[in-house]
Design a protein around this motif. Structure first.
Motif, PDB file in Angstrom:
ATOM      1  N   PRO A  25      54.293  48.733  48.251  1.00 31.29           N
ATOM      2  CA  PRO A  25      55.411  48.618  47.309  1.00 31.29           C
ATOM      3  C   PRO A  25      55.052  47.701  46.141  1.00 31.29           C
ATOM      4  O   PRO A  25      54.085  46.935  46.204  1.00 31.29           O
ATOM      5  CB  PRO A  25      56.524  48.003  48.157  1.00 31.29           C
ATOM      6  N   LEU A  26      55.841  47.774  45.100  1.00 33.09           N
ATOM      7  CA  LEU A  26      55.631  46.931  43.930  1.00 33.09           C
ATOM      8  C   LEU A  26      55.746  45.450  44.283  1.00 33.09           C
ATOM      9  O   LEU A  26      55.156  44.605  43.622  1.00 33.09           O
ATOM     10  CB  LEU A  26      56.627  47.298  42.826  1.00 33.09           C
ATOM     11  N   GLU A  27      56.467  45.134  45.334  1.00 34.76           N
ATOM     12  CA  GLU A  27      56.621  43.743  45.752  1.00 34.76           C
ATOM     13  C   GLU A  27      55.333  43.154  46.346  1.00 34.76           C
ATOM     14  O   GLU A  27      55.215  41.941  46.491  1.00 34.76           O
ATOM     15  CB  GLU A  27      57.757  43.609  46.785  1.00 34.76           C
ATOM     16  N   ASN A  28      54.372  44.000  46.690  1.00 33.33           N
ATOM     17  CA  ASN A  28      53.088  43.513  47.194  1.00 33.33           C
ATOM     18  C   ASN A  28      52.449  42.618  46.140  1.00 33.33           C
ATOM     19  O   ASN A  28      52.355  43.000  44.980  1.00 33.33           O
ATOM     20  CB  ASN A  28      52.187  44.706  47.522  1.00 33.33           C
ATOM     21  N   LYS A  29      51.996  41.429  46.526  1.00 37.11           N
ATOM     22  CA  LYS A  29      51.496  40.478  45.525  1.00 37.11           C
ATOM     23  C   LYS A  29      50.298  40.998  44.749  1.00 37.11           C
ATOM     24  O   LYS A  29      50.157  40.706  43.567  1.00 37.11           O
ATOM     25  CB  LYS A  29      51.207  39.119  46.147  1.00 37.11           C
ATOM     26  N   TRP A  30      49.447  41.792  45.378  1.00 37.29           N
ATOM     27  CA  TRP A  30      48.271  42.304  44.658  1.00 37.29           C
ATOM     28  C   TRP A  30      48.655  43.441  43.717  1.00 37.29           C
ATOM     29  O   TRP A  30      48.081  43.571  42.639  1.00 37.29           O
ATOM     30  CB  TRP A  30      47.181  42.729  45.644  1.00 37.29           C
ATOM     31  N   MET A  31      49.649  44.243  44.126  1.00 30.27           N
ATOM     32  CA  MET A  31      50.111  45.300  43.232  1.00 30.27           C
ATOM     33  C   MET A  31      50.826  44.690  42.023  1.00 30.27           C
ATOM     34  O   MET A  31      50.696  45.189  40.904  1.00 30.27           O
ATOM     35  CB  MET A  31      51.025  46.286  43.967  1.00 30.27           C
ATOM     36  N   LYS A  32      51.556  43.612  42.247  1.00 34.11           N
ATOM     37  CA  LYS A  32      52.173  42.903  41.121  1.00 34.11           C
ATOM     38  C   LYS A  32      51.106  42.428  40.144  1.00 34.11           C
ATOM     39  O   LYS A  32      51.284  42.509  38.931  1.00 34.11           O
ATOM     40  CB  LYS A  32      52.973  41.688  41.621  1.00 34.11           C
ATOM     41  N   GLU A  33      50.009  41.925  40.673  1.00 35.78           N
ATOM     42  CA  GLU A  33      48.906  41.469  39.821  1.00 35.78           C
ATOM     43  C   GLU A  33      48.289  42.645  39.056  1.00 35.78           C
ATOM     44  O   GLU A  33      47.971  42.522  37.870  1.00 35.78           O
ATOM     45  CB  GLU A  33      47.830  40.759  40.650  1.00 35.78           C
ATOM     46  N   ALA A  34      48.133  43.780  39.729  1.00 34.21           N
ATOM     47  CA  ALA A  34      47.583  44.968  39.055  1.00 34.21           C
ATOM     48  C   ALA A  34      48.516  45.435  37.941  1.00 34.21           C
ATOM     49  O   ALA A  34      48.058  45.840  36.869  1.00 34.21           O
ATOM     50  CB  ALA A  34      47.339  46.085  40.068  1.00 34.21           C
ATOM     51  N   LYS A  35      49.823  45.360  38.176  1.00 35.55           N
ATOM     52  CA  LYS A  35      50.790  45.720  37.133  1.00 35.55           C
ATOM     53  C   LYS A  35      50.672  44.751  35.954  1.00 35.55           C
ATOM     54  O   LYS A  35      50.685  45.171  34.795  1.00 35.55           O
ATOM     55  CB  LYS A  35      52.213  45.725  37.671  1.00 35.55           C
ATOM     56  N   GLU A  36      50.544  43.475  36.237  1.00 36.27           N
ATOM     57  CA  GLU A  36      50.405  42.477  35.169  1.00 36.27           C
ATOM     58  C   GLU A  36      49.141  42.742  34.342  1.00 36.27           C
ATOM     59  O   GLU A  36      49.176  42.644  33.109  1.00 36.27           O
ATOM     60  CB  GLU A  36      50.373  41.067  35.772  1.00 36.27           C
ATOM     61  N   ILE A  37      48.057  43.099  35.001  1.00 41.70           N
ATOM     62  CA  ILE A  37      46.818  43.434  34.288  1.00 41.70           C
ATOM     63  C   ILE A  37      47.049  44.659  33.409  1.00 41.70           C
ATOM     64  O   ILE A  37      46.632  44.697  32.251  1.00 41.70           O
ATOM     65  CB  ILE A  37      45.660  43.673  35.286  1.00 41.70           C
ATOM     66  N   THR A  38      47.740  45.651  33.938  1.00 45.40           N
ATOM     67  CA  THR A  38      48.065  46.850  33.155  1.00 45.40           C
ATOM     68  C   THR A  38      48.863  46.474  31.914  1.00 45.40           C
ATOM     69  O   THR A  38      48.539  46.889  30.802  1.00 45.40           O
ATOM     70  CB  THR A  38      48.876  47.847  34.006  1.00 45.40           C
ATOM     71  N   ASP A  39      49.914  45.698  32.130  1.00 45.51           N
ATOM     72  CA  ASP A  39      50.829  45.348  31.045  1.00 45.51           C
ATOM     73  C   ASP A  39      50.175  44.481  29.971  1.00 45.51           C
ATOM     74  O   ASP A  39      50.569  44.531  28.809  1.00 45.51           O
ATOM     75  CB  ASP A  39      52.069  44.631  31.592  1.00 45.51           C
ATOM     76  N   THR A  40      49.179  43.686  30.344  1.00 47.19           N
ATOM     77  CA  THR A  40      48.576  42.759  29.381  1.00 47.19           C
ATOM     78  C   THR A  40      47.230  43.220  28.820  1.00 47.19           C
ATOM     79  O   THR A  40      46.902  42.885  27.693  1.00 47.19           O
ATOM     80  CB  THR A  40      48.397  41.353  29.992  1.00 47.19           C
ATOM     81  N   LEU A  41      46.474  43.997  29.595  1.00 44.96           N
ATOM     82  CA  LEU A  41      45.120  44.336  29.155  1.00 44.96           C
ATOM     83  C   LEU A  41      44.901  45.787  28.744  1.00 44.96           C
ATOM     84  O   LEU A  41      43.972  46.074  27.999  1.00 44.96           O
ATOM     85  CB  LEU A  41      44.094  43.992  30.250  1.00 44.96           C
ATOM     86  N   SER A  42      45.718  46.703  29.256  1.00 45.58           N
ATOM     87  CA  SER A  42      45.461  48.105  28.946  1.00 45.58           C
ATOM     88  C   SER A  42      45.682  48.372  27.455  1.00 45.58           C
ATOM     89  O   SER A  42      46.671  47.937  26.880  1.00 45.58           O
ATOM     90  CB  SER A  42      46.361  49.024  29.766  1.00 45.58           C
ATOM     91  N   GLY A  43      44.750  49.091  26.866  1.00 41.04           N
ATOM     92  CA  GLY A  43      44.869  49.470  25.466  1.00 41.04           C
ATOM     93  C   GLY A  43      45.216  50.935  25.295  1.00 41.04           C
ATOM     94  O   GLY A  43      45.101  51.482  24.207  1.00 41.04           O
TER      95      GLY A  43
END
Length: 184
Positions: A25-43
């Motif tokens: 689920p999105l509540e998983n701490k590592w998935m949250k981190e992957a979402k944050e990477i997506t939101d900040t680094l993806s171009g």
């Protein structure tokens, strides 16, 4: 004619023999981190994706489909079918690879060993063959995607978003990167 019932189980376009994809689920701490990477680094406006590599309960590498952000994806503008037109990603957006590959490369740059590590990928519902090959080559143990990712990250949603972006640009509106981030 009977319409088949929609299944909640995805059928992956590619999955190597002996490998599986796990879901969290999105509540998983590592998935949250992957979402944050997506939101900040993806171009990528078309398909923003990010990943974290985790080993021994520690992030050892991160990656995204980075590049020069374009409000309207050149692959979409040129009506490229799925799996085609990736030269636009390199030539126009200057992307250097998918999130899986860039996270493994970042792991190696950090002098960490990805062997037996897990990857958490946000923004996609499957992994392409070149990404699987790279993950297998570097010993990635488990691949985790977001629960129901096949329902969340789908082509229809992105085509609608790209149509909305094109219409906004046509009338002189401004589109910023945050307008193209996945809405969950």
């Amino acid at each position: 004619m009977v319409t088949p019932a929609r299944t909640d189980k995805p059928i992956f376009p590619y999955l190597p023999d002996g490998r599986e994809i796990l879901f969290v689920p999105l509540e998983n701490k590592w998935m949250k981190e992957a979402k944050e990477i997506t939101d900040t680094l993806s171009g990528c406006s078309w398909w923003p994706t990010g990943a974290v590599i985790v080993k021994n309960e520690k992030i050892i590498g991160v990656g995204a489909n980075k590049g020069i952000w374009q409000p309207l994806c050149p692959r979409v503008e040129n009506n490229c079918p799925t799996g085609e037109g990736y030269h636009y990603c390199k030539d126009i957006c200057q992307q250097d690879g998918h999130a899986e590959v860039s996270s493994i490369n970042n792991t190696l740059e950090n002098n960490e060993d990805p062997e037996e590590a897990d990857i958490y990928l946000f923004g996609h519902w499957w992994c392409c063959e070149p990404c699987w090959n790279h993950m297998i080559k570097h010993g990635i143990k488990k691949v985790y995607l977001l629960e129901n990712s096949h329902l969340i990250f789908n082509r229809e949603k992105r085509l609608k978003l790209m149509k909305d972006v094109a219409e906004k640009l046509k009338v002189g509106g401004q589109v910023i990167r945050e307008d193209t981030i996945w809405e969950i």
